[in-house]
Design a protein around this motif. Structure first.
Motif, PDB file in Angstrom:
ATOM      1  N   GLU A 290      40.514 -17.898  -8.301  1.00  0.00           N
ATOM      2  CA  GLU A 290      39.325 -18.742  -8.224  1.00  0.00           C
ATOM      3  C   GLU A 290      39.252 -19.778  -9.334  1.00  0.00           C
ATOM      4  O   GLU A 290      38.633 -20.831  -9.160  1.00  0.00           O
TER       5      GLU A 290
ATOM      6  N   ASP B 226      40.046 -23.390  -8.488  1.00  0.00           N
ATOM      7  CA  ASP B 226      40.018 -23.550  -7.034  1.00  0.00           C
ATOM      8  C   ASP B 226      39.012 -24.642  -6.660  1.00  0.00           C
ATOM      9  O   ASP B 226      38.188 -25.059  -7.485  1.00  0.00           O
TER      10      ASP B 226
ATOM     11  N   THR C  88      36.415 -24.442  -4.737  1.00  0.00           N
ATOM     12  CA  THR C  88      35.039 -23.965  -4.824  1.00  0.00           C
ATOM     13  C   THR C  88      34.576 -23.886  -6.277  1.00  0.00           C
ATOM     14  O   THR C  88      33.388 -24.045  -6.563  1.00  0.00           O
TER      15      THR C  88
ATOM     16  N   LEU D  46      30.172 -16.238  -1.999  1.00  0.00           N
ATOM     17  CA  LEU D  46      31.385 -15.543  -2.414  1.00  0.00           C
ATOM     18  C   LEU D  46      31.269 -14.034  -2.244  1.00  0.00           C
ATOM     19  O   LEU D  46      32.232 -13.360  -1.878  1.00  0.00           O
TER      20      LEU D  46
ATOM     21  N   THR E 160      30.671 -23.494  -0.412  1.00  0.00           N
ATOM     22  CA  THR E 160      31.493 -22.412  -0.951  1.00  0.00           C
ATOM     23  C   THR E 160      32.038 -21.517   0.153  1.00  0.00           C
ATOM     24  O   THR E 160      33.230 -21.178   0.156  1.00  0.00           O
TER      25      THR E 160
ATOM     26  N   GLU F 182      36.015 -21.289   1.179  1.00  0.00           N
ATOM     27  CA  GLU F 182      36.794 -20.069   0.955  1.00  0.00           C
ATOM     28  C   GLU F 182      37.403 -19.515   2.248  1.00  0.00           C
ATOM     29  O   GLU F 182      38.350 -18.726   2.189  1.00  0.00           O
TER      30      GLU F 182
ATOM     31  N   ASP G 271      41.147 -19.246   2.913  1.00  0.00           N
ATOM     32  CA  ASP G 271      41.832 -19.552   1.659  1.00  0.00           C
ATOM     33  C   ASP G 271      42.770 -18.407   1.278  1.00  0.00           C
ATOM     34  O   ASP G 271      42.658 -17.284   1.778  1.00  0.00           O
TER      35      ASP G 271
ATOM     36  N   SER H 279      42.937 -16.683  -1.410  1.00  0.00           N
ATOM     37  CA  SER H 279      42.265 -15.548  -2.037  1.00  0.00           C
ATOM     38  C   SER H 279      41.591 -14.644  -1.005  1.00  0.00           C
ATOM     39  O   SER H 279      41.542 -13.428  -1.174  1.00  0.00           O
ATOM     40  N   GLN H 280      41.076 -15.246   0.097  1.00  0.00           N
ATOM     41  CA  GLN H 280      40.450 -14.429   1.134  1.00  0.00           C
ATOM     42  C   GLN H 280      41.478 -13.557   1.831  1.00  0.00           C
ATOM     43  O   GLN H 280      41.256 -12.353   2.042  1.00  0.00           O
TER      44      GLN H 280
ATOM     45  N   GLN I 256      34.233 -12.924  -9.094  1.00  0.00           N
ATOM     46  CA  GLN I 256      33.553 -14.113  -8.572  1.00  0.00           C
ATOM     47  C   GLN I 256      32.373 -14.491  -9.453  1.00  0.00           C
ATOM     48  O   GLN I 256      32.123 -15.684  -9.698  1.00  0.00           O
TER      49      GLN I 256
END
Length: 232
Positions: free
Chosen positions: A20, A23, A25, A49, A152, A156, A159, A161-162, A185
C-alpha cells in the motif's frame, strides 16, 4: 501449512504495508486530505480498505471449499512467486519517479476543477436543486466520505494487494489475515492523510517495489517448503 493466527497476522501486515505504501490509493488519500477535512477522508478511505480486506479474506477462506486445499495452496505459491517477480521487474525497470502520484494528482485536479466550476453562477438555485436531487446515501453520509470511499474501493478492486490477500487467506488463518490487513491499512492510510503530498512525493517507488518483491518471493518459498516438508 501453518494456520496460526500470529503467522497470518504478521504475513498480512508486512504484505499490506509494502503493497500500500506508494500505491495509487495512498496518493489519492494524501491529495484528498489536502483539500477536504482529514477526518472524513481518513474514515472514507479506511472504511473502503477494511471492507475490501474482509471481502478478499472471505474469498480466500472460501477457496479451499470450492477446490481442494492442496490445489489452492499450489495456486497461492504460484501467485506469490509471480507477484514477487512482477514487483522486482517494476523495481529494476522504473526510474523511481512518482508516476502514479502524477497520474492520480492529474485526475483529482480535473475532478476538483469540474466541481469548483460547477459552483459558479446561480449557486443558490443550484444548491436548492441539489438538495432535492441528492442521492439517497448522501442524505446520511458526507459527499467527501463517499468520494474517498469510492475512489479507494474501486482503486483497490483487482489490485495486486487484493489478489495477494485472497491467496494469503486461503493458505493462512483468515482472521489473522484480516486483522493484519486492517492494522496495515490503518497505518498506511493514516500516514498518507497526516503526512500529505510531501510524504507521498518522498517515497521511493523503486525501493518499495524491490522490498515487496523480495517479501513475495519469501512467502512463495515458505509456501513451497511447507508442501515439500509435508510430503517428505
Amino acid at each position: 501449512m501453518g494456520l496460526s493466527l500470529i503467522e497470518g497476522f504478521t504475513k498480512s501486515l508486512a504484505m499490506t504495508v509494502l503493497s500500500e505504501i506508494g500505491d495509487k490509493t495512498f496518493f489519492a488519500a494524501a491529495i484528498l486530505a489536502m483539500r477536504h477535512p482529514r477526518n472524513l477522508v481518513l474514515s472514507g478511505c479506511l472504511t473502503a480498505l477494511i471492507v475490501m480486506t474482509i471481502l478478499s479474506a472471505s474469498l480466500g477462506w472460501a477457496a479451499p471449499n470450492l477446490i481442494s486445499r492442496r490445489w489452492s495452496h499450489h495456486l497461492t505459491t504460484v501467485l506469490f512467486f509471480g507477484f514477487g517477480l512482477w514487483s522486482l521487474w517494476e523495481g529494476f525497470t522504473e526510474e523511481g519517479e512518482a508516476e502514479e502520484l502524477k497520474e492520480v494528482e492529474a485526475k483529482l485536479n480535473a475532478d476538483w476543477k469540474a466541481e469548483t466550476g460547477s459552483k459558479k453562477g446561480d449557486s443558490k438555485v443550484r444548491d436548492d436543486l441539489k438538495k432535492h436531487q441528492r442521492p439517497f446515501l448522501t442524505q446520511f453520509f458526507s459527499p467527501v466520505f463517499l468520494k474517498a470511499f469510492s475512489i479507494t474501493f474501486f482503486g483497490e478492486w483487482g489490485d495486486k494487494s487484493q489478489i495477494a490477500t485472497i491467496g494469503l487467506a486461503s493458505d493462512e488463518n483468515p482472521f489473522g489475515v484480516v486483522l493484519g490487513g486492517i492494522v496495515g491499512q490503518a497505518f498506511c492510510t493514516t500516514a498518507a492523510v497526516l503526512g500529505g503530498k510531501s510524504l507521498a512525493s518522498q517515497i521511493s517507488e523503486k525501493m518499495v517495489a524491490l522490498s515487496s518483491g523480495v517479501l513475495f518471493i519469501i512467502f512463495g518459498l515458505l509456501s513451497f517448503l511447507s508442501v515439500t516438508g509435508g510430503e517428505s
